[in-house]
Design a protein around this motif. Structure first.
Motif, mmCIF file in Angstrom:
data_model
loop_
_atom_site.group_PDB
_atom_site.id
_atom_site.type_symbol
_atom_site.label_atom_id
_atom_site.label_comp_id
_atom_site.label_asym_id
_atom_site.label_seq_id
_atom_site.Cartn_x
_atom_site.Cartn_y
_atom_site.Cartn_z
ATOM 1 N N GLY A 79 0.706 -1.027 0.040
ATOM 2 C CA GLY A 79 -0.163 -0.040 -0.076
ATOM 3 C C GLY A 79 0.633 1.171 -0.204
ATOM 4 N N ALA A 80 1.890 1.087 0.908
ATOM 5 C CA ALA A 80 2.755 2.570 1.091
ATOM 6 C C ALA A 80 3.532 2.695 -0.198
ATOM 7 C CB ALA A 80 3.756 2.197 2.058
ATOM 8 N N PHE A 81 4.170 1.818 -0.973
ATOM 9 C CA PHE A 81 4.617 1.900 -2.027
ATOM 10 C C PHE A 81 3.843 2.411 -3.318
ATOM 11 C CE2 PHE A 81 8.392 -0.108 -0.044
ATOM 12 C CZ PHE A 81 9.486 0.776 -0.591
ATOM 13 N N SER A 82 2.571 1.662 -3.436
ATOM 14 C CA SER A 82 1.807 2.092 -4.720
ATOM 15 C C SER A 82 1.323 3.349 -4.486
ATOM 16 C CB SER A 82 0.888 1.070 -4.814
ATOM 17 O OG SER A 82 0.103 0.662 -3.531
ATOM 18 N N GLY A 83 0.772 3.684 -3.351
ATOM 19 C CA GLY A 83 0.353 5.108 -2.917
ATOM 20 C C GLY A 83 1.286 5.962 -3.231
ATOM 21 N N LEU A 102 -6.181 10.188 -4.441
ATOM 22 C CA LEU A 102 -5.861 9.028 -5.324
ATOM 23 C C LEU A 102 -4.716 8.048 -4.654
ATOM 24 C CD1 LEU A 102 -5.751 10.888 -8.777
ATOM 25 C CD2 LEU A 102 -7.342 9.037 -8.007
ATOM 26 N N ALA A 103 -3.574 8.657 -3.924
ATOM 27 C CA ALA A 103 -2.641 7.817 -3.422
ATOM 28 C C ALA A 103 -3.345 6.901 -2.425
ATOM 29 C CB ALA A 103 -1.791 8.748 -2.578
ATOM 30 N N PHE A 104 -4.435 7.370 -1.675
ATOM 31 C CA PHE A 104 -5.097 6.532 -0.730
ATOM 32 C C PHE A 104 -5.688 5.607 -1.381
ATOM 33 C CE2 PHE A 104 -3.938 9.987 2.306
ATOM 34 C CZ PHE A 104 -3.457 9.121 3.364
ATOM 35 N N VAL A 105 -6.428 5.809 -2.306
ATOM 36 C CA VAL A 105 -7.285 4.953 -3.318
ATOM 37 C C VAL A 105 -6.519 3.704 -3.767
ATOM 38 C CG1 VAL A 105 -9.067 4.550 -5.025
ATOM 39 C CG2 VAL A 105 -9.326 6.525 -3.403
ATOM 40 N N VAL A 106 -5.568 4.273 -4.508
ATOM 41 C CA VAL A 106 -4.471 3.185 -4.976
ATOM 42 C C VAL A 106 -3.877 2.356 -3.970
ATOM 43 C CG1 VAL A 106 -2.541 2.840 -6.503
ATOM 44 C CG2 VAL A 106 -4.082 4.610 -7.000
ATOM 45 N N GLY A 107 -3.547 2.883 -2.996
ATOM 46 C CA GLY A 107 -2.797 2.188 -2.087
ATOM 47 C C GLY A 107 -3.634 1.325 -1.522
ATOM 48 N N GLY A 108 -5.031 1.664 -0.955
ATOM 49 C CA GLY A 108 -5.748 0.551 -0.481
ATOM 50 C C GLY A 108 -6.150 -0.442 -1.524
ATOM 51 N N ALA A 109 -6.305 -0.078 -2.592
ATOM 52 C CA ALA A 109 -6.908 -0.955 -3.742
ATOM 53 C C ALA A 109 -5.838 -2.217 -3.952
ATOM 54 C CB ALA A 109 -7.137 -0.420 -4.875
ATOM 55 N N VAL A 110 -4.478 -1.613 -4.085
ATOM 56 C CA VAL A 110 -3.396 -2.589 -4.374
ATOM 57 C C VAL A 110 -3.016 -3.515 -3.179
ATOM 58 C CG1 VAL A 110 -0.888 -2.841 -4.692
ATOM 59 C CG2 VAL A 110 -1.981 -1.057 -5.772
ATOM 60 N N ALA A 111 -3.229 -2.795 -1.777
ATOM 61 C CA ALA A 111 -3.240 -3.988 -0.566
ATOM 62 C C ALA A 111 -4.318 -4.880 -0.924
ATOM 63 C CB ALA A 111 -3.169 -2.950 0.452
ATOM 64 N N GLY A 112 -5.522 -4.359 -1.220
ATOM 65 C CA GLY A 112 -6.525 -5.221 -1.163
ATOM 66 C C GLY A 112 -6.627 -6.441 -2.413
ATOM 67 N N THR A 245 -10.735 -6.684 3.467
ATOM 68 C CA THR A 245 -11.223 -5.439 4.252
ATOM 69 C C THR A 245 -9.814 -4.926 5.067
ATOM 70 O OG1 THR A 245 -13.178 -6.063 4.355
ATOM 71 C CG2 THR A 245 -12.790 -4.152 5.696
ATOM 72 N N SER A 246 -9.334 -6.325 5.648
ATOM 73 C CA SER A 246 -8.180 -5.889 6.792
ATOM 74 C C SER A 246 -6.946 -5.362 5.688
ATOM 75 C CB SER A 246 -7.921 -7.243 7.557
ATOM 76 O OG SER A 246 -6.428 -7.110 8.157
ATOM 77 N N ALA A 247 -6.736 -5.945 4.928
ATOM 78 C CA ALA A 247 -5.706 -5.506 3.746
ATOM 79 C C ALA A 247 -5.852 -4.348 3.389
ATOM 80 C CB ALA A 247 -5.509 -6.677 2.884
ATOM 81 N N VAL A 248 -7.048 -3.931 3.038
ATOM 82 C CA VAL A 248 -7.193 -2.733 2.324
ATOM 83 C C VAL A 248 -6.793 -1.439 3.514
ATOM 84 C CG1 VAL A 248 -8.956 -0.971 1.631
ATOM 85 C CG2 VAL A 248 -8.795 -3.167 0.785
ATOM 86 N N PHE A 249 -7.316 -1.679 4.580
ATOM 87 C CA PHE A 249 -6.869 -0.664 5.448
ATOM 88 C C PHE A 249 -5.342 -0.562 5.975
ATOM 89 C CE2 PHE A 249 -11.567 -0.445 5.701
ATOM 90 C CZ PHE A 249 -11.668 0.837 5.850
ATOM 91 N N ALA A 250 -5.027 -1.968 5.850
ATOM 92 C CA ALA A 250 -3.366 -1.738 5.930
ATOM 93 C C ALA A 250 -2.557 -0.889 5.078
ATOM 94 C CB ALA A 250 -2.979 -3.283 6.215
ATOM 95 N N GLY A 251 -3.087 -1.035 3.725
ATOM 96 C CA GLY A 251 -2.677 -0.600 2.917
ATOM 97 C C GLY A 251 -2.929 0.825 2.908
ATOM 98 N N ILE A 252 -3.939 1.525 3.425
ATOM 99 C CA ILE A 252 -4.215 2.982 3.632
ATOM 100 C C ILE A 252 -3.361 3.451 4.592
ATOM 101 C CG2 ILE A 252 -5.843 4.637 4.395
ATOM 102 C CD1 ILE A 252 -7.971 2.806 2.749
ATOM 103 N N ALA A 253 -2.958 2.468 5.650
ATOM 104 C CA ALA A 253 -2.165 3.008 6.679
ATOM 105 C C ALA A 253 -0.881 3.271 6.264
ATOM 106 C CB ALA A 253 -2.383 2.006 8.054
ATOM 107 N N GLY A 254 -0.376 2.183 5.589
ATOM 108 C CA GLY A 254 0.813 2.192 4.729
ATOM 109 C C GLY A 254 1.063 3.721 4.025
ATOM 110 N N VAL A 255 0.050 3.975 3.288
ATOM 111 C CA VAL A 255 0.354 5.287 2.759
ATOM 112 C C VAL A 255 0.341 6.456 3.551
ATOM 113 C CG1 VAL A 255 -0.783 6.949 0.900
ATOM 114 C CG2 VAL A 255 -1.127 4.496 0.872
#
Lengths: 358, 400
Positions: A79-83, A102-112, A245-255
């Motif tokens: 999530g952090a890298f893609s965002g 966009l960064a948060f959406v992409v980060g969350g989506a990629v992690a998801g 769901t858990s992964a998406v929010f982990a990605g958002i937190a990463g961003v």
């Protein structure tokens, strides 16, 4: 007051959780306005928010779905890298709010997406096996990102797993990910208010999921998978739902986390970070979302508060962890705590009676 | 009830943290009084101490470098304060555990303490994050050892005391080519480390430009370095007659041991991270015989500055200083030179001091333990003569 009593128990509990988050925000704003906020604390506000989101999201997997995941930092990493790639490439070309969104959406989506890819084969496993596979996933992500070189020039995007020179970029090309050096020169995008908004968003989504029909299905899988299957619950679907769901929010937190610093390296997201998040969840109480919020915030701040003790701080941090664990989990201590609470209650209720007698 | 208590506890913790004042962990000898102030003090017109902050890993995997830097800076500060007769510098050092997040926390803690100049951070990855923040605060940052080129490129307030990674790679390649040390080059580097891969990238480009061939480029990662004999064997099988090791001395010692076991005796060539290999406990220094290293500092150098530094370092800490300590020691003296010039004093704000130091650093010439006649370019990179040493009879000897 009357209406508050009539609320459902879970709704009331959720409101308290939101109250704590908003209260924390207000206290910090007040301190900031009074000029009492130290740089040390203000620098930790965004990481606190990121860790809170991570703890809440991991609690969904560990506490509600009942599966042990040791690869949460892996989802945070992708999530952090893609965002961050989205944020740095779009910076200055679109308004900042759009870039952030966009960064948060992409980060969350990629992690998801990674959650889905990992989840489909892995969720057939359970218990220790799942823990080991997720641990491996986190390490794979770390090592792949560490060896990854990505850049672009007028000819397009270049990519290599070997070294920067192998990308074959033109001299004026821009390197985005530079292997072990990671992404550098990130413009700071995260703010405390943004962090708090994301924490509240996470709470809204995850608490609603837990208290919904789907959430009850997920909990039934945790409590007895065979029984859940026998009443016709689609195990794979609900397991994936919780895991993604858990992964998406982990990605958002990463961003959120990565946009707070000017550089991002894959090394940060190793199993130590995964374990750290798991510690937040376990100390806060498995399945207890509010506990995760408080534990994540306090345990992020604690090492910094112990900084003046120099090298002893790690020892004391460990002792504090053990003590908190005993205090909150040991059956004897829990029984003792209950007795103490009752004793206090007894005193409180006796006093008014005594007055009445007089 | 429990909720109330937890909420109260949480807010109490927040409050206590905010109110938590700065703790002076600095090693300052504040015994000096204004009456004993020397001519230098009257030059600056002020005897308010300048607060120097240091950040580096004193715990964790990179602790040996962080501790060396801390001791080097501490020693220099004590010496200067003693010689001046009053407290010129106050010094505080915070641990970052070689982690960017912790480094930012350390930086903020030092800011609360009142830091005016940052002498850090020690390692590259945390430096990159901290450098970004010093640009926002316009705080002067002089890093003793963070050699990634991105660090100085972050802003014009960031200066380096050490060579940049690409610079070391290029100079090493040139030296190897000019002195015909080898024709078939093997490289063993840490691909997960910014320092190591930074040197390797520049080295590879330069050595190929010089017409030499890299026959084996073997990498390891920080998770995977307990046994490096495979990489050594691959270099041996490829017939490399010179093995370039842009890595730190702990891993390098393992490589030397592994090479000795298989009877492989090429020329080994390292960079400044190699300094310290002779002081590893339990390491047979005869294995390092003939090892060449490009390093600005040698503890056995005969010039007066170095000898004085090495003697007082050994007296204070009971060990021979490595290059990290020397760079750190030089950092403090470089700042002190600006104090003596009269361009900075303790009454200046962080930003004023930064501007004054920027002007000074780009114009002054500094002589220290890591080289004579050091100058800085406006981009913050140092320019000083590189030196190559060969290990002979368990000591460094100047090559050629």
């Amino acid at each position: 007051m009357f209406r508050l009593k009539n609320l459902r128990k879970s709704t009331k509990s959720n409101l308290i959780t939101f109250g704590i988050v908003i209260g924390f925000y207000l206290v910090i704003q007040l301190l900031s306005a009074l000029g009492m906020l130290s740089s040390s604390l203000s620098g930790q506000l965004v990481p606190i928010c990121a860790y809170v989101i991570l703890a809440i999201s991991l609690n969904l997997t560990v506490g509600i779905l009942g599966e042990l995941s040791l690869g949460h930092a892996g989802f945070m990493s992708v999530g952090a890298f893609s965002g961050t790639i989205v944020w740095t490439t779009l910076y200055g070309q679109v308004p900042n709010w759009l870039g952030l969104l966009l960064a948060f959406v992409v980060g969350g989506a990629v992690a998801g997406l990674f959650g889905f890819i990992v989840g489909v084969p892995v969720l057939r496993l359970s218990g220790d096996y799942l823990a080991i596979v997720t641990l491996a996933f986190g390490e794979i992500v770390k090592n792949v990102m560490n060896a990854c070189y990505l850049g672009y020039d007028s000819k397009g995007i270049h990519f290599s797993f070997k070294d920067a020179a192998s990308m074959g970029m033109e001299a004026d090309g821009t390197t985005i990910i530079n292997g072990a050096i990671g992404i550098t020169g990130i413009k700071k995008g995260s703010t405390f208010i943004l962090g708090i908004i994301l924490v509240i968003l996470t709470l809204v989504v995850i608490l609603n999921l837990i208290n919904s029909r789907a959430g009850r299905a997920i909990k039934s899988i945790r409590d007895n998978e065979i029984a859940a299957r026998s009443v016709g619950i689609n195990i794979t679907k609900y397991k994936l739902m919780a895991f993604i769901t858990s992964a998406v929010f982990a990605g958002i937190a990463g961003v959120l986390y990565s946009l707070n610093y000017s550089s991002l390296v894959a090394k940060k997201f190793d199993y130590n970070t995964s374990i750290l998040i798991l510690v937040f969840v376990v100390l806060g109480g498995i399945g207890n979302i509010r506990g995760s919020v408080i534990a994540a915030a306090l345990l992020t701040v604690l090492p910094e508060m112990l900084r003046s003790l120099n090298d002893y701080r790690m020892l004391i941090y460990a002792i504090v962890l053990i003590l908190v664990m005993i205090f909150s989990q040991s059956p004897q201590v829990v029984a003792w705590r209950k007795r103490m609470v009752e004793m206090f209650r007894g005193r409180f209720s006796k006093r008014p009676q005594a007055k009445e007698v007089q | 009830m429990k909720k109330l208590i937890s909420a109260a506890l949480a807010s109490a913790m927040v409050l206590s943290l905010a109110a938590c004042g700065s703790t002076d962990t600095g090693s300052n000898a504040s015994t000096g009084t204004d009456s004993t102030a020397t001519a230098e003090a009257s030059n600056t017109g002020s005897t308010t101490p300048i607060k120097l902050g240091g950040i580096g890993p004193t715990t964790g995997s990179a602790a040996s470098y962080g501790i060396a830097v801390m001791q080097g800076e501490e020693l220099a500060v004590n010496e200067i304060n003693e010689a001046a007769g009053y407290t010129v510098f106050e010094f505080s050092f915070e641990d970052d555990e070689h982690d960017a997040e912790k480094a930012m926390n350390a930086y903020n803690t030092l800011k609360d303490w009142g830091m005016q100049v940052l002498l850090g951070t020690v390692t590259s990855t945390p430096s990159l994050s901290v450098a970004g923040e010093t640009v926002n605060d316009n705080m002067f940052m002089l890093t003793p050892s963070a050699s990634a080129v991105d660090v100085v490129e972050t802003g014009d307030n960031v200066f380096q005391m050490c060579f940049t990674d690409p610079n070391q790679g290029v100079v090493s390649a040139d030296y190897i080519a000019e002195n015909a040390l080898g024709t078939k080059i093997g490289v063993i580097y840490d691909s997960s480390d910014a320092y190591s891969s930074g040197i390797y990238t520049a080295f590879k480009a330069e050595i190929e430009a010089k017409g030499l061939e890299i026959v084996a480029a073997e990498s390891f990662t920080s998770d995977n370095k307990s046994d490096l004999s495979t990489q050594v064997t691959k270099c041996q099988n490829a017939g490399a007659d010179l093995v370039f090791l842009p890595i730190y001395y702990n891993e390098a010692s393992q490589i030397l041991i592994a090479a000795d076991k298989v009877g492989y005796k090429p020329t080994f060539f390292g960079c400044d991270g190699m300094d310290g290999i002779l002081s590893i406990e339990g390491f047979d220094t005869s294995l390092a015989e003939g090892l060449m290293l490009l390093c600005p500092f040698s503890a056995t150098a005969t010039d007066e500055t170095t000898q004085k530094f090495v003697a007082s370092y050994e007296a204070a800490y009971g060990e021979t200083p490595i290059q990290f300590a020397a760079d750190a020691y030089d950092c403090v003296y470089a700042i002190y030179q600006c104090v003596q010039n009269g361009s900075i004093n303790g009454d200046m704000s962080v930003s004023e001091m930064c501007e004054a130091l920027k002007a000074d650093f780009t114009t002054m010439t500094f002589n220290g333990t890591t080289g004579e006649g050091q100058t800085w370019e406006a981009n913050g990179m140092v320019s000083k003569p590189p030196r190559v040493y060969v290990v002979t009879n368990g000591e460094y000897a100047t090559a050629e």
